[in-house]
Enzyme design. Structure first.
Site, short mmCIF file in Angstrom:
data_model
loop_
_atom_site.label_atom_id
_atom_site.label_comp_id
_atom_site.label_asym_id
_atom_site.label_seq_id
_atom_site.Cartn_x
_atom_site.Cartn_y
_atom_site.Cartn_z
N ALA A 57 0.82 -1.21 0.00
CA ALA A 57 0.00 0.00 0.00
C ALA A 57 0.87 1.27 0.00
O ALA A 57 0.51 2.27 -0.63
CB ALA A 57 -0.91 -0.01 1.22
N LYS A 108 1.59 -16.33 0.98
CA LYS A 108 2.82 -15.56 0.79
C LYS A 108 3.24 -14.86 2.09
O LYS A 108 4.43 -14.62 2.30
CB LYS A 108 2.67 -14.56 -0.37
CG LYS A 108 1.61 -13.48 -0.13
CD LYS A 108 2.24 -12.14 0.03
CE LYS A 108 1.36 -11.08 0.63
NZ LYS A 108 0.06 -10.78 0.25
N SER A 171 7.56 -5.02 4.08
CA SER A 171 6.77 -6.18 4.50
C SER A 171 6.76 -6.34 6.02
O SER A 171 7.78 -6.57 6.65
CB SER A 171 7.33 -7.45 3.86
OG SER A 171 6.78 -8.59 4.46
N ARG A 172 5.57 -6.25 6.60
CA ARG A 172 5.44 -6.45 8.05
C ARG A 172 5.77 -7.89 8.41
O ARG A 172 6.35 -8.17 9.45
CB ARG A 172 4.00 -6.17 8.50
CG ARG A 172 3.61 -4.71 8.45
CD ARG A 172 2.18 -4.53 8.92
NE ARG A 172 1.25 -5.25 8.06
CZ ARG A 172 0.77 -4.76 6.93
NH1 ARG A 172 1.12 -3.57 6.51
NH2 ARG A 172 -0.08 -5.47 6.19
N VAL A 196 0.11 -7.26 14.57
CA VAL A 196 0.39 -8.67 14.34
C VAL A 196 0.53 -8.91 12.84
O VAL A 196 -0.26 -8.41 12.04
CB VAL A 196 -0.73 -9.55 14.92
CG1 VAL A 196 -0.58 -10.98 14.44
CG2 VAL A 196 -0.68 -9.52 16.44
#
Lengths: 246, 246
Positions: A57, A108, A171-172, A196
């Protein structure tokens, strides 16, 4: 999300076009959002569409060229959505493989956790490439069990989404995995990130789905599960995983 | 390399086992090293083996776990090499697909150039993921034309090698592409790097090979060639390429 969805009376969803942009699962129900909508909210699958990547995003907000996937069992609905979002920095891909696209987006995140863990443990780019190539094959094998018309994992919807999540700094899931790989407990990593990572919930659901059908070997998902839920020592779990990769 | 190889009398290569670790082409001859050994040095293909990735030498030197590919039309020769290199940080993969492994290693350098150019032009991770997924499909299509027993691009030898080169900071090809994308001329980028990225020579050979057989559409290779050899403006070439990706 789950309590929010529960609070909506089923009647209000009648004849509505529902679009999910969630790349996770409902952990209590052990299912994806569109599965939940069908089973609990009685929404026919023809009224459900999903938006998936490959896409962070953050880069869409920066108006960097991104290819989004719009999927629905009804192609016209996917295309209608695609036209709505199409602009100079959003290029739509439309597909009827709604189940595959949604599940690919869930999977993913688990593989991005694994890539993060490997990085946190000190493995290098050479190993990460092996891990991600194996993840693509594990994803392909799993997706092939979902449908009579299997998704082709080399398509951007699947492989592109896997790559952007496994390799990107945004990427978290990768970040969370890296913290666990460096030695943070799951709880400390969650506290420090203040959120999370979706893959944390997804891995249990993926393995349960696979187990119920006893279909394919998923060593990477199993390794992630062992570290996150079974107090597995990340270093020794990944040493064992490395021996199973090729 | 070419003049070095030429200086060796063909007789001296008789009954020798020859191993190439070169992931490039002989630009003057427009062929890979093992093609050259067969055609010009009269070495039977059964005596030739190649070592490919996914592998940056820097990480092998650091003893980071790496999976190397050993290939030869004669499996025992590949396995013999594999045993020779096997140690706690080198995990061998042995295959008889010598032509595919060598050509995959050549192709991935071209795609790493493309990934670097995109980065240098300001495209983000979302677009890179699309580009690399398309590169994997372009590689698959090209490799399928080489052999009656096509290589499976999802294997680590191909996809892993593509990923490590397209995404790693150690990749010379990616670095070279990024400089060109940022506006350096090809010559200035070469001067500043003090070496030539293998993909620079490879792209012409790949397109010539493909052209001779008029086989598959290779928009990414064509875009790289246009920028490097036809004075194509990188920004407009990549804008055109982006429209061909999906």
């Amino acid at each position: 999300v789950e309590s929010l969805l529960e609070s909506i009376p089923n009647d209000e969803l009648k004849d509505k076009m529902l679009v999910s942009a969630i790349k996770g699962v409902l952990p209590d129900k052990q299912m994806t959002v569109s599965q939940y909508l069908r089973l609990y909210k009685e929404v026919p699958s023809e009224q459900i569409a999903t938006i998936t990547g490959p896409c962070h995003a953050e880069e869409v907000a920066q108006e960097k060229l991104s290819y989004l996937t719009f999927s629905s069992p009804r192609l016209e609905m996917a295309q209608q959505l695609g036209r709505f979002f199409h602009c100079h920095y959003v290029q739509p891909t439309c597909t009827t493989d709604a189940g595959g696209a949604e599940m690919g987006a869930v999977l993913k995140n688990v593989y991005a956790l694994a890539a993060g863990m490997a990085h946190g443990l000190g493995y290098g780019d050479n190993f990460t490439a092996v891990l991600v190539a194996n993840a693509a094959r594990e994803m392909q094998a799993f997706l092939h069990t979902l449908d009579a018309h299997p998704s082709e994992v080399l398509e951007t919807t699947y492989l592109g989404d896997l790559l952007v999540t496994a390799y990107s700094q945004f990427s978290r899931n990768r970040t969370f995995g890296a913290m666990v790989g460096r030695g943070y407990s799951v709880r400390s990593a969650q506290l420090e990130m203040g959120m999370v990572a979706e893959g944390y919930y997804a891995v249990g659901v993926v393995l349960a789905l696979n187990e119920a059908r006893k279909q394919v070997d998923m060593p990477i998902c199993r390794a992630v599960h062992e570290v996150l839920y079974q107090q597995g020592d990340a270093r020794s779990v990944f040493a064992g995983l490395a021996r199973q990769l090729s």
